[in-house]
Design a protein around this motif. Structure first.
Motif, PDB file in Angstrom:
ATOM      1  N   TYR A 149      15.017 -28.055 108.612  1.00  0.00           N
ATOM      2  CA  TYR A 149      16.105 -27.991 108.988  1.00  0.00           C
ATOM      3  C   TYR A 149      15.982 -27.926 110.054  1.00  0.00           C
ATOM      4  N   SER A 150      16.713 -29.118 111.592  1.00  0.00           N
ATOM      5  CA  SER A 150      16.196 -28.541 111.978  1.00  0.00           C
ATOM      6  C   SER A 150      17.624 -28.458 114.185  1.00  0.00           C
ATOM      7  N   ILE A 151      17.364 -27.330 115.102  1.00  0.00           N
ATOM      8  CA  ILE A 151      17.883 -27.506 115.528  1.00  0.00           C
ATOM      9  C   ILE A 151      17.646 -27.776 117.301  1.00  0.00           C
ATOM     10  N   GLN A 152      18.725 -27.878 117.994  1.00  0.00           N
ATOM     11  CA  GLN A 152      18.123 -28.696 119.279  1.00  0.00           C
ATOM     12  C   GLN A 152      19.391 -27.281 120.223  1.00  0.00           C
ATOM     13  N   LEU A 153      17.645 -26.261 120.303  1.00  0.00           N
ATOM     14  CA  LEU A 153      18.109 -25.768 121.340  1.00  0.00           C
ATOM     15  C   LEU A 153      17.811 -26.150 123.269  1.00  0.00           C
ATOM     16  N   TYR A 154      18.726 -26.170 123.935  1.00  0.00           N
ATOM     17  CA  TYR A 154      18.034 -26.358 125.538  1.00  0.00           C
ATOM     18  C   TYR A 154      17.164 -27.173 125.423  1.00  0.00           C
ATOM     19  N   GLY A 155      17.464 -28.244 124.924  1.00  0.00           N
ATOM     20  CA  GLY A 155      16.289 -29.595 125.293  1.00  0.00           C
ATOM     21  C   GLY A 155      15.700 -28.984 124.218  1.00  0.00           C
ATOM     22  N   ASN A 156      14.908 -28.282 123.396  1.00  0.00           N
ATOM     23  CA  ASN A 156      14.104 -27.990 122.616  1.00  0.00           C
ATOM     24  C   ASN A 156      14.123 -28.397 121.011  1.00  0.00           C
ATOM     25  N   ARG A 157      14.038 -28.888 120.621  1.00  0.00           N
ATOM     26  CA  ARG A 157      13.946 -28.866 118.812  1.00  0.00           C
ATOM     27  C   ARG A 157      13.134 -28.034 118.467  1.00  0.00           C
ATOM     28  N   SER A 158      13.382 -27.167 116.813  1.00  0.00           N
ATOM     29  CA  SER A 158      12.278 -26.529 116.079  1.00  0.00           C
ATOM     30  C   SER A 158      13.339 -26.973 114.511  1.00  0.00           C
ATOM     31  N   ASP A 159      11.882 -27.072 113.343  1.00  0.00           N
ATOM     32  CA  ASP A 159      11.977 -27.677 112.674  1.00  0.00           C
ATOM     33  C   ASP A 159      11.853 -26.412 111.803  1.00  0.00           C
ATOM     34  N   TYR A 160      12.799 -25.877 110.604  1.00  0.00           N
ATOM     35  CA  TYR A 160      12.241 -24.663 109.925  1.00  0.00           C
ATOM     36  C   TYR A 160      12.180 -25.749 107.999  1.00  0.00           C
ATOM     37  N   ARG A 161      10.921 -24.917 107.835  1.00  0.00           N
ATOM     38  CA  ARG A 161      10.373 -26.035 106.705  1.00  0.00           C
ATOM     39  C   ARG A 161      10.611 -24.034 105.544  1.00  0.00           C
ATOM     40  N   GLY A 162      10.412 -24.545 104.157  1.00  0.00           N
ATOM     41  CA  GLY A 162       9.590 -23.091 103.753  1.00  0.00           C
ATOM     42  C   GLY A 162       7.967 -23.732 103.088  1.00  0.00           C
ATOM     43  N   GLN A 163       8.066 -23.181 102.348  1.00  0.00           N
ATOM     44  CA  GLN A 163       6.556 -22.852 101.549  1.00  0.00           C
ATOM     45  C   GLN A 163       6.433 -24.487 101.014  1.00  0.00           C
ATOM     46  N   GLY A 164       7.113 -24.818 100.662  1.00  0.00           N
ATOM     47  CA  GLY A 164       6.777 -26.617 100.222  1.00  0.00           C
ATOM     48  C   GLY A 164       6.846 -26.094  98.470  1.00  0.00           C
ATOM     49  N   THR A 165       6.547 -27.170  97.835  1.00  0.00           N
ATOM     50  CA  THR A 165       6.479 -27.675  96.870  1.00  0.00           C
ATOM     51  C   THR A 165       5.493 -28.968  95.891  1.00  0.00           C
ATOM     52  N   GLN A 166       4.609 -28.428  95.333  1.00  0.00           N
ATOM     53  CA  GLN A 166       3.509 -29.177  94.888  1.00  0.00           C
ATOM     54  C   GLN A 166       4.076 -30.401  93.809  1.00  0.00           C
ATOM     55  N   VAL A 167       3.632 -32.113  94.698  1.00  0.00           N
ATOM     56  CA  VAL A 167       3.946 -32.716  93.476  1.00  0.00           C
ATOM     57  C   VAL A 167       2.755 -33.563  93.810  1.00  0.00           C
ATOM     58  N   THR A 168       2.495 -34.137  92.201  1.00  0.00           N
ATOM     59  CA  THR A 168       0.455 -34.165  91.830  1.00  0.00           C
ATOM     60  C   THR A 168       0.976 -35.382  90.966  1.00  0.00           C
ATOM     61  N   VAL A 169       0.923 -36.755  91.292  1.00  0.00           N
ATOM     62  CA  VAL A 169       0.967 -37.256  90.347  1.00  0.00           C
ATOM     63  C   VAL A 169      -0.021 -38.106  90.018  1.00  0.00           C
ATOM     64  N   SER A 170      -0.370 -38.402  88.669  1.00  0.00           N
ATOM     65  CA  SER A 170      -1.609 -38.491  88.155  1.00  0.00           C
ATOM     66  C   SER A 170      -2.353 -39.280  86.671  1.00  0.00           C
TER      67      SER A 170
END
Length: 120
Positions: A98-119
Protein backbone atom coordinates in the motif's frame (compact mmCIF):
# COMPACT_ATOMS: atom_id res chain seq x y z
CA UNK A 1 -1.61 1.95 12.05
CA UNK A 2 -1.32 0.31 8.65
CA UNK A 3 -1.20 -3.47 8.91
CA UNK A 4 -0.80 -5.92 6.05
CA UNK A 5 -0.66 -9.66 6.64
CA UNK A 6 0.25 -11.94 3.73
CA UNK A 7 -0.41 -15.68 3.69
CA UNK A 8 -0.75 -18.63 1.33
CA UNK A 9 2.82 -19.25 0.28
CA UNK A 10 4.50 -22.63 0.25
CA UNK A 11 6.72 -25.14 -1.51
CA UNK A 12 5.33 -26.22 -4.87
CA UNK A 13 6.52 -27.88 -8.06
CA UNK A 14 6.87 -26.20 -11.46
CA UNK A 15 3.48 -25.88 -13.10
CA UNK A 16 1.59 -25.77 -9.82
CA UNK A 17 -0.69 -23.00 -8.57
CA UNK A 18 -1.01 -21.01 -5.35
CA UNK A 19 -3.38 -18.34 -4.08
CA UNK A 20 -1.88 -15.66 -1.90
CA UNK A 21 -3.96 -13.50 0.43
CA UNK A 22 -3.30 -10.19 2.14
CA UNK A 23 -5.51 -8.93 4.94
CA UNK A 24 -5.40 -5.16 5.39
CA UNK A 25 -6.31 -2.83 8.23
CA UNK A 26 -5.58 0.68 9.48
CA UNK A 27 -6.31 2.53 6.25
CA UNK A 28 -9.21 2.95 3.81
CA UNK A 29 -8.63 -0.27 1.87
CA UNK A 30 -11.73 0.00 -0.32
CA UNK A 31 -10.56 3.42 -1.56
CA UNK A 32 -6.95 2.42 -2.16
CA UNK A 33 -5.02 1.09 -5.12
CA UNK A 34 -3.10 -1.99 -4.05
CA UNK A 35 -0.06 -3.79 -5.40
CA UNK A 36 1.78 -7.09 -5.16
CA UNK A 37 5.56 -7.08 -5.24
CA UNK A 38 8.16 -9.79 -4.67
CA UNK A 39 11.79 -10.12 -3.68
CA UNK A 40 13.65 -13.06 -5.20
CA UNK A 41 16.61 -14.43 -3.20
CA UNK A 42 19.50 -11.97 -3.33
CA UNK A 43 17.64 -9.49 -5.54
CA UNK A 44 15.64 -6.29 -5.20
CA UNK A 45 11.91 -5.75 -5.08
CA UNK A 46 10.01 -6.46 -8.30
CA UNK A 47 6.59 -4.98 -8.90
CA UNK A 48 4.12 -7.62 -10.13
CA UNK A 49 0.59 -6.30 -10.30
CA UNK A 50 -1.71 -3.43 -9.37
CA UNK A 51 -5.46 -3.15 -8.88
CA UNK A 52 -7.64 -0.06 -8.62
CA UNK A 53 -10.02 0.48 -5.68
CA UNK A 54 -13.01 -0.94 -7.54
CA UNK A 55 -11.19 -4.05 -8.66
CA UNK A 56 -12.14 -3.44 -12.28
CA UNK A 57 -8.76 -2.18 -13.53
CA UNK A 58 -5.59 -4.23 -13.22
CA UNK A 59 -2.03 -4.03 -14.51
CA UNK A 60 0.70 -6.64 -14.64
CA UNK A 61 4.42 -6.90 -15.14
CA UNK A 62 5.36 -8.66 -18.37
CA UNK A 63 7.04 -11.42 -16.37
CA UNK A 64 3.73 -12.56 -14.86
CA UNK A 65 1.11 -11.40 -17.36
CA UNK A 66 -1.18 -14.27 -18.28
CA UNK A 67 -0.06 -16.40 -15.32
CA UNK A 68 -0.90 -14.28 -12.25
CA UNK A 69 -4.22 -12.63 -11.42
CA UNK A 70 -4.74 -9.89 -8.85
CA UNK A 71 -8.15 -9.42 -7.24
CA UNK A 72 -9.71 -7.97 -4.12
CA UNK A 73 -12.65 -8.30 -1.77
CA UNK A 74 -13.38 -4.88 -0.33
CA UNK A 75 -16.01 -6.25 2.04
CA UNK A 76 -13.31 -8.41 3.65
CA UNK A 77 -10.42 -5.92 3.29
CA UNK A 78 -8.50 -8.64 1.49
CA UNK A 79 -6.23 -8.65 -1.54
CA UNK A 80 -5.47 -11.78 -3.53
CA UNK A 81 -2.89 -12.98 -6.02
CA UNK A 82 -3.58 -16.17 -7.97
CA UNK A 83 -0.34 -17.70 -9.18
CA UNK A 84 -0.65 -20.24 -12.00
CA UNK A 85 1.95 -22.11 -14.05
CA UNK A 86 4.59 -21.40 -11.46
CA UNK A 87 8.22 -21.51 -12.56
CA UNK A 88 11.43 -21.81 -10.57
CA UNK A 89 12.09 -18.14 -11.34
CA UNK A 90 8.97 -17.27 -9.33
CA UNK A 91 10.70 -18.30 -6.12
CA UNK A 92 10.58 -15.23 -3.89
CA UNK A 93 9.05 -13.59 -0.86
CA UNK A 94 5.75 -12.04 -1.92
CA UNK A 95 4.37 -8.85 -0.37
CA UNK A 96 1.24 -6.82 -0.75
CA UNK A 97 1.96 -3.12 -0.85
CA UNK A 98 0.00 0.00 0.00
CA UNK A 99 1.49 3.32 -1.03
CA UNK A 100 0.52 6.85 -0.06
CA UNK A 101 1.78 10.18 -1.30
CA UNK A 102 2.14 12.97 1.25
CA UNK A 103 3.78 16.34 0.64
CA UNK A 104 5.53 14.97 -2.44
CA UNK A 105 6.94 11.94 -0.67
CA UNK A 106 5.77 8.39 -1.24
CA UNK A 107 5.57 5.93 1.61
CA UNK A 108 5.26 2.20 0.92
CA UNK A 109 3.80 -0.21 3.43
CA UNK A 110 4.28 -3.97 3.21
CA UNK A 111 3.63 -6.89 5.51
CA UNK A 112 6.06 -9.58 6.61
CA UNK A 113 5.64 -11.38 3.31
CA UNK A 114 4.88 -14.95 2.39
CA UNK A 115 7.49 -17.29 0.92
CA UNK A 116 6.87 -19.04 -2.36
CA UNK A 117 9.38 -21.70 -3.36
CA UNK A 118 9.07 -23.44 -6.71
CA UNK A 119 11.27 -26.49 -6.99
CA UNK A 120 11.18 -29.93 -8.50
Amino acid sequence: EVQLVESGGGLVQPGDSLRLSCTASGFPFSNSRMNWVRRPPGKGLEWLASIDPTGRATEYADSVKGRFTISRDNAENTLYLQLNSLQTEDTATYYCQYSIQLYGNRSDYRGQGTQVTVSS
